[in-house]
Design a protein around this motif. Structure first.
Motif, PDB file in Angstrom:
ATOM      1  N   VAL A   1      85.848  84.391 -76.052  1.00  0.00           N
ATOM      2  CA  VAL A   1      87.202  84.941 -76.175  1.00  0.00           C
ATOM      3  C   VAL A   1      87.355  85.715 -77.478  1.00  0.00           C
ATOM      4  CG1 VAL A   1      89.651  84.371 -76.308  1.00  0.00           C
ATOM      5  CG2 VAL A   1      88.174  83.139 -74.703  1.00  0.00           C
ATOM      6  N   ALA A   2      86.824  85.166 -78.548  1.00  0.00           N
ATOM      7  CA  ALA A   2      86.929  85.839 -79.848  1.00  0.00           C
ATOM      8  C   ALA A   2      86.201  87.184 -79.835  1.00  0.00           C
ATOM      9  CB  ALA A   2      86.368  84.948 -80.950  1.00  0.00           C
ATOM     10  N   GLU A   3      85.009  87.206 -79.242  1.00  0.00           N
ATOM     11  CA  GLU A   3      84.262  88.466 -79.174  1.00  0.00           C
ATOM     12  C   GLU A   3      84.974  89.483 -78.289  1.00  0.00           C
ATOM     13  OE1 GLU A   3      80.357  87.407 -77.889  1.00  0.00           O
ATOM     14  OE2 GLU A   3      79.730  86.679 -79.879  1.00  0.00           O
ATOM     15  N   ALA A   4      85.572  89.003 -77.210  1.00  0.00           N
ATOM     16  CA  ALA A   4      86.315  89.910 -76.345  1.00  0.00           C
ATOM     17  C   ALA A   4      87.515  90.504 -77.087  1.00  0.00           C
ATOM     18  CB  ALA A   4      86.782  89.164 -75.091  1.00  0.00           C
ATOM     19  N   ARG A   5      88.247  89.656 -77.781  1.00  0.00           N
ATOM     20  CA  ARG A   5      89.426  90.137 -78.514  1.00  0.00           C
ATOM     21  C   ARG A   5      89.022  91.127 -79.604  1.00  0.00           C
ATOM     22  NH1 ARG A   5      94.041  90.150 -76.422  1.00  0.00           N
ATOM     23  NH2 ARG A   5      94.011  87.924 -75.972  1.00  0.00           N
ATOM     24  N   ALA A   6      87.925  90.840 -80.272  1.00  0.00           N
ATOM     25  CA  ALA A   6      87.477  91.727 -81.348  1.00  0.00           C
ATOM     26  C   ALA A   6      87.008  93.078 -80.814  1.00  0.00           C
ATOM     27  CB  ALA A   6      86.346  91.055 -82.128  1.00  0.00           C
ATOM     28  N   ALA A   7      86.485  93.093 -79.596  1.00  0.00           N
ATOM     29  CA  ALA A   7      85.929  94.328 -79.039  1.00  0.00           C
ATOM     30  C   ALA A   7      86.971  95.207 -78.367  1.00  0.00           C
ATOM     31  CB  ALA A   7      84.837  93.978 -78.020  1.00  0.00           C
ATOM     32  N   GLN A   8      88.117  94.646 -78.036  1.00  0.00           N
ATOM     33  CA  GLN A   8      89.023  95.359 -77.136  1.00  0.00           C
ATOM     34  C   GLN A   8      89.602  96.647 -77.729  1.00  0.00           C
ATOM     35  OE1 GLN A   8      92.831  95.505 -76.822  1.00  0.00           O
ATOM     36  NE2 GLN A   8      92.304  96.911 -75.140  1.00  0.00           N
ATOM     37  N   ALA A   9      90.046  96.611 -78.956  1.00  0.00           N
ATOM     38  CA  ALA A   9      90.682  97.807 -79.534  1.00  0.00           C
ATOM     39  C   ALA A   9      89.708  98.983 -79.594  1.00  0.00           C
ATOM     40  CB  ALA A   9      91.228  97.490 -80.923  1.00  0.00           C
ATOM     41  N   ALA A  10      88.487  98.726 -80.020  1.00  0.00           N
ATOM     42  CA  ALA A  10      87.508  99.801 -80.107  1.00  0.00           C
ATOM     43  C   ALA A  10      87.141 100.322 -78.718  1.00  0.00           C
ATOM     44  CB  ALA A  10      86.255  99.316 -80.834  1.00  0.00           C
ATOM     45  N   TRP A  11      87.058  99.419 -77.750  1.00  0.00           N
ATOM     46  CA  TRP A  11      86.761  99.856 -76.384  1.00  0.00           C
ATOM     47  C   TRP A  11      87.895 100.719 -75.841  1.00  0.00           C
ATOM     48  CZ3 TRP A  11      83.044 100.851 -73.270  1.00  0.00           C
ATOM     49  CH2 TRP A  11      83.250 100.924 -71.898  1.00  0.00           C
ATOM     50  N   ALA A  12      89.140 100.322 -76.090  1.00  0.00           N
ATOM     51  CA  ALA A  12      90.280 101.114 -75.625  1.00  0.00           C
ATOM     52  C   ALA A  12      90.307 102.488 -76.281  1.00  0.00           C
ATOM     53  CB  ALA A  12      91.578 100.364 -75.896  1.00  0.00           C
ATOM     54  N   ALA A  13      89.815 102.567 -77.522  1.00  0.00           N
ATOM     55  CA  ALA A  13      89.791 103.841 -78.242  1.00  0.00           C
ATOM     56  C   ALA A  13      88.607 104.721 -77.834  1.00  0.00           C
ATOM     57  CB  ALA A  13      89.743 103.584 -79.746  1.00  0.00           C
ATOM     58  N   THR A  14      87.662 104.173 -77.114  1.00  0.00           N
ATOM     59  CA  THR A  14      86.531 104.946 -76.612  1.00  0.00           C
ATOM     60  C   THR A  14      87.041 105.967 -75.601  1.00  0.00           C
ATOM     61  OG1 THR A  14      85.053 103.060 -76.892  1.00  0.00           O
ATOM     62  CG2 THR A  14      84.329 104.785 -75.392  1.00  0.00           C
ATOM     63  N   PRO A  15      86.592 107.213 -75.666  1.00  0.00           N
ATOM     64  CA  PRO A  15      87.080 108.215 -74.707  1.00  0.00           C
ATOM     65  C   PRO A  15      86.938 107.749 -73.263  1.00  0.00           C
ATOM     66  CG  PRO A  15      85.809 109.274 -76.430  1.00  0.00           C
ATOM     67  CD  PRO A  15      85.654 107.794 -76.646  1.00  0.00           C
ATOM     68  N   LEU A  16      87.927 108.087 -72.447  1.00  0.00           N
ATOM     69  CA  LEU A  16      87.933 107.678 -71.051  1.00  0.00           C
ATOM     70  C   LEU A  16      86.652 108.108 -70.339  1.00  0.00           C
ATOM     71  CD1 LEU A  16      89.357 106.537 -68.542  1.00  0.00           C
ATOM     72  CD2 LEU A  16      90.496 108.762 -68.285  1.00  0.00           C
TER      73      LEU A  16
END
Length: 462
Positions: free
Chosen positions: A31-46
């Motif tokens: 869960v911690a790794e998922a939460r940490a990764a989410q913002a950068a993944w969302a900022a990755t170009p579509l």
């Protein structure tokens, strides 16, 4: 609390695989790794998110020769049908195709001096609790659009298909997804409920039984996580007076018996205009009698075992109850010597002289049995189709499209088919009513279920 999940193969009752459940520390880390990764993944170009998902599906396709026999061992589908590669590819390609339009900001330009728009934002951590019956496609229904929309995904797959979760994990790793963006995890029921109740999951997608859906909803109560629940079904078909009978019978037999009847939108009850009743029941009985029940690893087998012996026992009891109440079985059991009590090997069956006092016509079977009733009119068929606690799909067999639409308007269901059944079109939202659940998958509406709207109201000052 079990420390090990065992996958018992329906082929021979052996333990085909076993895996330890995750420790508390491993769950927290995931869960911690998922939460940490989410913002950068969302900022990755579509475009990059779409490319990563396509690469993962390509990696799955490269494993297909290994996946097909694995599926036979895990849940009993015959190898002759080739797995789920086609449906997985179709759904993924479509969701990629519509991603840019579905996820764009909606601008309102009717007020000069203002910039006003609504933009869909990812929800965060999406947990997918996937079933065993179509273990790749049902998981992909949520995983693909969730990742494309900028969410991260934690997958908990069914114990019956443990290796599917591992295959998906391997595919997303091969696609180069950043750490934490996709994670497969092995949990027991207690651990799953605890995680759902922790408030650390933002959206939960579950495909399974009504009882399972209620347990999910209860576990997540008070967390305000959004839910997508595809639960039970008792999907009906109506063969009208103007139907092409041969075409209807061929397709209804496949809809009722394919995958040993273990299909979310499989045909479980058929209502036939009195003009065609005899022809339809004879045709369905002949089609059922033509199946070859046996080991799913044998290319000659067209009907494998059900996933578990207890599932077959449920269908046997429904059938026995119907017979006790006056129903007749049209398929000769002597034709299927492999069908033995206490095993998951179950013959296909067509029941007539059935009514809605029998559970086989009202409660989910999820097996290779179908009941057929004679009707005299559209009105009678509509009333019977609606006499169910479920509503996933309904099919109408007719030459009259206007009549199909008019009937469909009155049938309580998520999808209406005409001259088709047991198919999921990714361009059309997958949803249900009543005890079938709530939520929406695939199509542009599926993206709305995996995002939240964020409004921007910007005023210019000169």
């Amino acid at each position: 609390m079990s420390d090990v999940i065992k996958l018992i193969s329906p082929v021979d009752g052996s333990v085909f695989a076993e895996r330890p459940v995750a420790s508390a520390a491993e769950i927290d880390q995931a869960v911690a790794e998922a939460r940490a990764a989410q913002a950068a993944w969302a900022a990755t170009p579509l475009s990059e998110r779409c490319s990563a998902v396509l690469a993962a599906v390509a990696a799955l396709e490269a494993m297909n020769d290994e996946i097909v026999p694995e599926l036979a061992w895990q849940m009993g589908r015959p190898v002759r049908y080739g797995g789920e590669k086609g449906g997985t590819r179709e759904r993924t390609d479509y969701m990629v195709k519509i991603a840019e339009e579905s996820l764009r900001a909606r601008h309102h330009t009717d007020r000069p001096g203002f910039t006003r728009y609504v933009r869909p934002e990812p929800l965060g951590i999406v947990m997918v609790i996937a079933p065993w019956n179509y273990p790749f496609m049902t998981a992909i229904n949520t995983i693909v659009p969730a990742l494309i929309a900028g969410n991260v995904v934690i997958l908990k797959h069914a114990a019956q298909t443990l290796l599917v979760g591992e295959r998906l994990d391997k595919a997303f790793k091969a696609a180069g997804l950043p750490k934490g963006v996709f994670r497969n995890i092995v949990l027991n029921h207690g651990q799953t409920e605890a995680l759902l109740g922790s408030g650390r999951i933002d959206h939960i997608n579950f495909t399974g039984s009504v009882a399972g859906g209620r347990a999910i909803e209860k576990a997540a109560a008070g967390t305000f996580a959004t839910l997508g629940l595809e639960l039970g079904g008792k999907d009906p078909a109506y063969v009208r007076e103007d139907a092409d009978v041969a075409f209807a019978v061929e397709n209804l037999a496949d809809g009722a018996f394919y995958n040993s009847g273990q299909c979310c939108c499989g045909i479980e009850r058929v209502y036939v205009h009195e003009k065609h009743y005899d022809a339809v029941v004879e045709g369905l009985a002949a089609a059922a009698s033509a199946y070859t029940l046996g080991n799913p690893l044998d290319e000659a087998t067209t009907l494998g075992p059900m996933a578990q012996a207890r599932f077959a026992a449920h269908v046997r009891e429904q059938t026995a109850e119907a017979l006790r109440k006056g129903a007749r079985a049209l398929v000769d059991r002597a034709r299927f010597p492999q069908d033995k009590e206490g095993t998951p090997y179950l013959m296909p069956q067509v029941l007539v002289d059935v009514d809605h006092q029998m559970s086989v016509m009202r409660e989910e079977s999820f097996g290779p049995v179908v009941g057929v009733m004679k009707v005299r009119s559209d009105e009678e068929a509509i009333a019977l189709m609606n006499d169910s606690p479920y509503g996933l799909t309904a099919s109408i067999w007719t030459a009259d499209e206007e009549a199909a639409i008019a009937i469909g308007d009155r049938v309580e269901t998520g999808t209406i088919f005409m001259n088709r059944c047991d198919y999921l079109d990714p361009a059309l939202v997958w949803t249900g009513v009543k005890d079938t659940g709530k939520g929406a998958a695939l199509s542009e509406i599926g993206y709305l279920s995996l995002t939240r709207p964020k409004s921007f109201h910007l005023r210019a000052r000169s």
